[in-house]
Design a protein around this motif. Structure first.
Motif, PDB file in Angstrom:
ATOM      1  N   THR A  92       0.828  -1.203   0.000  1.00 30.59           N
ATOM      2  CA  THR A  92       0.000   0.000   0.000  1.00 30.59           C
ATOM      3  C   THR A  92       0.870   1.264   0.000  1.00 30.59           C
ATOM      4  OG1 THR A  92      -0.199  -0.134   2.422  1.00 30.59           O
ATOM      5  CG2 THR A  92      -1.952  -1.130   1.114  1.00 30.59           C
ATOM      6  N   ILE A 102      -5.229   5.702  -0.759  1.00 27.92           N
ATOM      7  CA  ILE A 102      -5.485   4.472  -0.002  1.00 27.92           C
ATOM      8  C   ILE A 102      -5.821   4.810   1.444  1.00 27.92           C
ATOM      9  CG2 ILE A 102      -4.519   2.255   0.747  1.00 27.92           C
ATOM     10  CD1 ILE A 102      -2.676   2.372  -1.704  1.00 27.92           C
ATOM     11  N   LYS A 104      -7.459   2.924   5.183  1.00 25.83           N
ATOM     12  CA  LYS A 104      -7.824   1.696   5.874  1.00 25.83           C
ATOM     13  C   LYS A 104      -9.271   1.795   6.344  1.00 25.83           C
ATOM     14  CE  LYS A 104      -4.453  -0.006   8.287  1.00 25.83           C
ATOM     15  NZ  LYS A 104      -3.480  -0.242   9.395  1.00 25.83           N
ATOM     16  N   TYR A 113      -8.465  -2.410   3.076  1.00 20.01           N
ATOM     17  CA  TYR A 113      -8.152  -1.099   2.514  1.00 20.01           C
ATOM     18  C   TYR A 113      -9.088  -0.763   1.361  1.00 20.01           C
ATOM     19  CZ  TYR A 113      -3.633  -1.772   4.893  1.00 20.01           C
ATOM     20  OH  TYR A 113      -2.642  -2.012   5.820  1.00 20.01           O
ATOM     21  N   ILE A 115      -8.885   1.293  -2.059  1.00 16.37           N
ATOM     22  CA  ILE A 115      -7.799   1.730  -2.941  1.00 16.37           C
ATOM     23  C   ILE A 115      -8.415   2.441  -4.132  1.00 16.37           C
ATOM     24  CG2 ILE A 115      -5.831   0.953  -4.334  1.00 16.37           C
ATOM     25  CD1 ILE A 115      -5.898  -1.622  -2.478  1.00 16.37           C
TER      26      ILE A 115
END
Length: 204
Positions: A92, A102, A104, A113, A115
Motif C-alpha cells: 500500500t 489508499i 484503511k 483497505y 484503494i
C-alpha cells in the motif's frame, strides 16, 4: 483517473519494452479477455498467489486500472491466496507513492483497505483472502497464478474457466534491506506494464 497514474501509463508506452518471453506468457490472458469481450460477457480475473499479500494485489489493482484506462468494459479483478494472511504494508505504501489514494477501512490483524485510482471511480477493496473466498467469483473466471508456488500447490481451482501461469519475482526477498523500497517500486511498475500491455491488445 488520478494524474500521477496516467503519467505512469504514458511512461510505460514510451519506456517499457517487454521481452518476447513475457509477451508469450501474456497471450493466454489476452485471448481469455478478448473472447469474453467478443461474446459481450463479463471478464472476471482472479490473481492468485500463496499469501495474497504482495504480487497478487499488485496484479489485481493494475489490471483493473489498465482495463479502465483502455476503456474495456465489464472487467472485474480479484485476488486470493492458497492461505489468508494480510496485505503487506509496503504494497500500500508503494501504490500510494505511485498515485493511488489508499485508506484503511478496517484495522484488524488482516486490515481492509479502500484503494482509489480516481475521484469518481469505485475503489478497489484490498485484503488477504483465500482464492475461493465468498468475496471472489465462484465460477466463470480466469485463475491467473502470479507465483510458481501457488501454481504448484493448486492443481485444481474450482470454478475457473482457464488457468494462466504468470509468475513474478517476489519482492519479499528484499524485506528488511535497503533495497526494499526500490524493488517494490520496480515490481509494481513491472506488473503495471504487463497489465497495460494485455489490455492495450484488446479490440472492442
Amino acid at each position: 483517473m488520478y494524474q500521477k497514474i496516467k503519467e505512469i501509463f504514458n511512461a510505460i508506452t514510451n519506456e517499457w519494452d517487454l521481452t518476447e518471453e513475457r509477451k508469450k506468457l501474456l497471450v493466454p490472458l489476452i485471448q481469455f479477455i478478448q473472447d469474453k469481450v467478443d461474446r459481450g460477457q463479463v471478464v472476471n480475473l482472479n490473481f492468485i498467489c500463496t499469501h495474497n499479500s504482495r504480487r497478487s494485489h499488485f496484479a489485481q489493482i493494475w489490471a483493473q486500472v489498465a482495463a479502465y484506462f483502455h476503456n474495456i468494459p465489464a472487467v472485474n479483478c480479484y485476488s486470493g491466496g492458497t492461505e489468508e494472511t494480510a496485505l503487506f504494508p509496503k504494497v500500500t505504501e508503494t501504490l500510494a507513492a505511485q498515485g493511488f489514494d489508499i485508506f484503511k477501512i478496517a484495522d484488524t490483524a488482516n486490515p481492509i483497505y479502500a484503494i482509489k485510482y480516481g475521484d469518481n471511480i469505485p475503489p478497489l477493496i484490498g485484503f488477504s483472502k483465500k482464492y475461493d473466498s465468498p468475496f471472489n467469483p465462484a465460477s466463470a473466471f480466469a485463475a491467473v497464478m502470479t507465483c510458481s508456488q501457488a501454481d504448484g500447490e493448486c492443481p485444481f481451482i474450482s470454478g475457473a474457466e482457464k488457468r494462466i501461469p504468470l509468475a513474478f519475482e517476489d519482492p519479499k526477498i528484499t524485506d528488511g534491506t535497503p533495497e526494499q523500497t526500490r524493488v517494490y517500486k520496480e515490481r509494481s511498475l513491472e506488473i503495471a506494464a504487463e497489465m497495460f500491455y494485455v489490455f492495450s491488445h484488446i479490440k472492442k
